[in-house]
Design an enzyme around this catalytic site. Structure first.
Site, short mmCIF file in Angstrom:
data_model
loop_
_atom_site.label_atom_id
_atom_site.label_comp_id
_atom_site.label_asym_id
_atom_site.label_seq_id
_atom_site.Cartn_x
_atom_site.Cartn_y
_atom_site.Cartn_z
N LYS A 68 50.24 29.69 30.22
CA LYS A 68 48.85 29.49 29.82
C LYS A 68 48.70 29.58 28.30
O LYS A 68 47.99 28.78 27.68
CB LYS A 68 47.95 30.52 30.50
N ALA A 87 46.01 35.17 30.26
CA ALA A 87 46.30 36.23 31.22
C ALA A 87 46.44 35.68 32.63
O ALA A 87 45.96 34.60 32.95
CB ALA A 87 45.19 37.29 31.17
N ASP A 88 47.10 36.47 33.44
CA ASP A 88 47.18 36.18 34.87
C ASP A 88 47.28 37.50 35.62
O ASP A 88 47.82 38.49 35.08
CB ASP A 88 48.39 35.30 35.20
N THR A 89 46.75 37.55 36.83
CA THR A 89 46.71 38.78 37.61
C THR A 89 47.18 38.53 39.03
O THR A 89 46.82 37.52 39.64
CB THR A 89 45.28 39.36 37.62
N ALA A 124 49.19 40.37 33.52
CA ALA A 124 50.07 39.99 32.42
C ALA A 124 49.26 39.29 31.34
O ALA A 124 48.25 38.64 31.61
CB ALA A 124 51.18 39.07 32.91
#
Length: 206
Positions: A68, A87-89, A124
């Protein structure tokens, strides 16, 4: 747990460090988290491959956050003069990933699964600082759910907050009522670990 009163001390501290930034995410929750503390947020919606690839759950979520960020850095929208965050979750329960529920019944299945149990939330971040390059890292928080009866689950589902939420709940809205307590940073559960970002940004700048 009690309702989170925003802005809290961490959000205010973050906004002083990042008064203006680019958020490479379409998440309204992440944007709201930053704006509540006073940060001026510009949005870039990345067109990135979000296929879950990696040898560990942490590497999976960090790979997506990195993609991203790279999508933003290689785009015509890239602004080298302001910080950027992607970000990623992921929600992890009993060594299995919980994604966004497909429908009402799927959301109900997830909440029944989480009821009375502990799960992990891994968020992250891909961070870019002007003149400081980029770094990818992650943070983990443990969430302990209350034991929920059928009526409590149905009442929460009626709010519609489960739509588009990994694990079928949103902590910042009324999802806090489902939670007994959190071990770790509550902003990690929302999807943007502000405390970890502050630490990593300081390390990059030194």
């Amino acid at each position: 747990m009690n309702r989170i009163n925003e802005p809290d001390e961490l959000q205010l501290k973050f906004s002083k460090r990042f008064p203006r930034l680019m958020l490479a995410s379409s998440s309204a929750n992440r944007k709201g988290l930053l704006e509540a503390g006073g940060s001026a947020v510009e949005i870039f919606i990345p067109d990135a491959d979000e296929t879950k690839k990696g040898s560990t759950f942490i590497s999976i979520v960090e790979n997506i956050a990195a993609k991203k960020l790279d999508a933003y850095l290689s785009s015509s929208a890239f602004r080298p003069d302001i910080p950027a965050i992607a970000a990623d979750t992921l929600v992890l329960f009993s060594n299995s990933l919980l994604g966004k529920p497909a429908d009402y019944q799927d959301a109900k299945r997830m909440l029944k699964m989480l009821s009375g149990n502990k799960h992990s939330v891994i968020s992250a971040v891909g961070l870019f600082l002007p003149g400081g390059g980029k770094k990818v890292f992650s943070d983990v928080a443990e969430v302990y759910f209350k034991s929920l009866d059928e009526n409590e689950i149905d009442a929460y589902l009626e709010t519609g907050e489960w739509c588009g939420a990994a694990g079928a709940y949103r902590l910042q809205k009324t999802g806090y009522k489902l939670v007994e307590h959190i071990s770790g940073d509550w902003t990690t559960v929302v999807g943007l670990p502000l405390e970890r970002i502050l630490k990593e940004s300081q390390a990059i700048s030194e």
